[in-house]
Scaffold this motif. Structure first.
Motif: not given
Length: 510
Positions: A239-244, A422-442
């Protein structure tokens, strides 16, 4: 999502733990109105996901549907034993990244030995709305600079194999070509749509007398999935959670009706896995279920492609800061915010990015001093303390909505494939740099998929929910290299389904 119950309703007095009670009445009233517009309940998430799955299925049945569901001709996951050295190039939103990647296989400790040499080349802004010739010349010239810098050797009889990461909607009848359907992410370059991007890049490479053979054209989501699966067999989605925003997953060719009768699959088993590049940023372009506000409508109207990429414009990193900016401007116009101040700099479109919102959300300085200084230095604006508090709460609302909507795509894929772990392999600035994205997404994913309260808490605490986000292992680089290696290996063995292979003989022995 801290500050919300398990039905996704934000507490009326707090947003993500931050109090609203200290706001002046006019700002609190305004925030209450925005809260109603931007809150996405569990019921709404499930409604969106149901329609999402329907659109995924429509895309598998035939081309030209809203969610394209492009076949990629990446047949199956890597074995983990792929080896070789590969040139890769990634056409991103701001920079062009070129890599020389060597896959040395596994070490004695069963870890992969991967050597990456890379450089980034800043793309001139005018290229995004220029012409095809300038774009491909820029890429070929960047490849030339990189090859010279790294002293890579190649000849016309022994060219360098290249994996080309092209993260825009493209139909692929073969893995080594791709016909662009429409530009996204703010690009609008003439004479590329409807054409094979690999062929156009090959022409530019030839003009620069470079000995390079394009082995595979991939999307960054497919790359993220394959790169992660190279190390992690529990990978189920890239998955890409970044610019797009976008995702890729693996499906059996028997589950892809639009492949029926294709010559390329005649010798393949119905159980053969095929990577699918969803291109689901276009979900709900008809705007039947998405919670669209007038600010979202403004962004769409002013975009290069109005009416397209509806889902992306609500949830992707390119747009979150712009939503924030438009709300602040609207409030200023109604004399609710930044009274009697010159907002000239703030009127510049996309002058606030997602990184800015992240830092605003995460500001722990007294009286939000850090954010105050940023607003002053970047926009020459002086925010009052109530305005700063309002801004942080607004940033929360926008980011929470974005993260919750992002969960719908993966939830729809999970439902479609009946995948529960399973594991969702995520790239992108939102997924990997936003401090709360993963918690909210999960949390949102758990609400949609009816996880137990315990599993939802695990998602919020990032302690091992049934489906979790992992950081993608450089899909645009390592992923492209692994796919190039897989493609060449298939070619060598005579398994050439979905491989055009012009010039492959020259690189098959490298």
């Amino acid at each position: 999502m801290a500050g919300a119950n398990q039905k996704g309703i934000v507490n009326i007095d707090t947003i993500d733990g931050h109090q609203k009670e200290g706001l002046p009445k006019e700002l609190r009233d305004e925030l209450d109105k925005l809260e109603k517009q931007f809150t996405v309940t569990t019921e709404k998430l499930k409604e969106i996901t149901k329609r999402f799955q329907e659109e995924l299925e429509e895309g598998l049945k035939e081309n030209g549907k809203n969610i394209a569901m492009f076949v990629t001709w990446v047949l199956g996951f890597p074995t983990g034993e792929e080896k070789g050295s590969f040139l890769t190039v990634d056409l991103g939103g701001t920079n062009l990244r070129v890599c020389w990647i060597t896959l040395n296989g596994k070490t004695k400790d069963k870890e992969h030995d991967i050597v990456v040499k890379q450089d980034s080349y800043t793309m001139p802004g005018e290229l995004k709305t220029g012409n095809a010739s300038d774009l491909w010349s820029f890429i070929a010239q960047s490849l030339q600079k990189f090859i010279e810098k790294e002293n890579l050797t190649a000849t016309p009889n022994e060219p360098l194999p290249l994996g080309f990461t092209f993260s825009y909607p493209a139909i692929q009848d073969y893995i080594d070509q791709g016909v662009l359907q429409t530009w996204t992410k703010g690009f609008d370059i003439e004479n590329v749509e409807g054409n094979d991007v690999a062929s156009q890049l090959r022409s530019a490479i030839s003009d620069f007398n470079l000995s390079i053979e394009i082995v595979a054209v991939i999307n960054d989501t497919t790359g993220a999935m394959i790169a992660s699966a190279y190390n992690d067999p529990d990978t189920i989605v890239g998955a890409i959670f970044g610019t797009g925003c976008n995702a890729a997953y693996m499906d059996k060719i028997s589950n892809i009706p639009k492949l029926k009768g294709k010559e390329q699959i005649q010798n393949l088993s119905p159980d053969t896995p095929m990577a699918i590049n969803c291109e689901y940023g276009a979900f709900d372009n008809a705007r039947k279920v998405l919670p669209i506000t007038r600010y979202d409508e403004n962004i769409d109207a002013d975009s290069p492609r109005p009416g397209e990429q509806a889902f992306e414009k609500l949830s992707a990193g390119l747009y979150l800061g712009e939503i924030f900016r438009l709300i602040i401007l609207d409030m200023h116009d109604r004399n609710l915010f930044l009274k009697d101040q010159d907002i000239t700099k703030l009127k510049e479109p996309y002058s606030i990015d997602t990184a800015f919102l992240s830092s605003l959300e995460d500001d722990s300085t007294d009286s939000l001093t850090q954010s105050s200084e940023t607003f002053k230095s970047d926009f020459n604006l002086t925010f009052t303390e109530p305005e700063l508090n309002f801004s942080r709460l607004l940033a929360h609302l926008i980011a929470i909505r974005g993260a919750r909507l992002c969960a719908c795509g993966v939830a729809a894929i999970s439902r479609l494939t009946k995948t529960t772990t399973g594991h969702v392999a995520a790239d992108g600035s939102v997924a990997n740099k936003h401090p709360r994205f993963k918690k909210r997404w999960g949390q949102a994913l758990g609400e949609i998929l009816d996880w137990s309260g315990e599993d939802i808490n695990k998602a919020v605490d990032e302690t091992g929910a049934p489906i979790v986000i992992t950081s993608a292992e450089d899909g645009s680089g390592v992923g492209a290299a692994v796919i190039a290696a897989m493609t060449l290996e298939r070619w060598r063995k005579g398994h050439d389904a979905g491989i055009k292979g012009d010039g492959f003989e020259k690189v098959s022995g490298r």
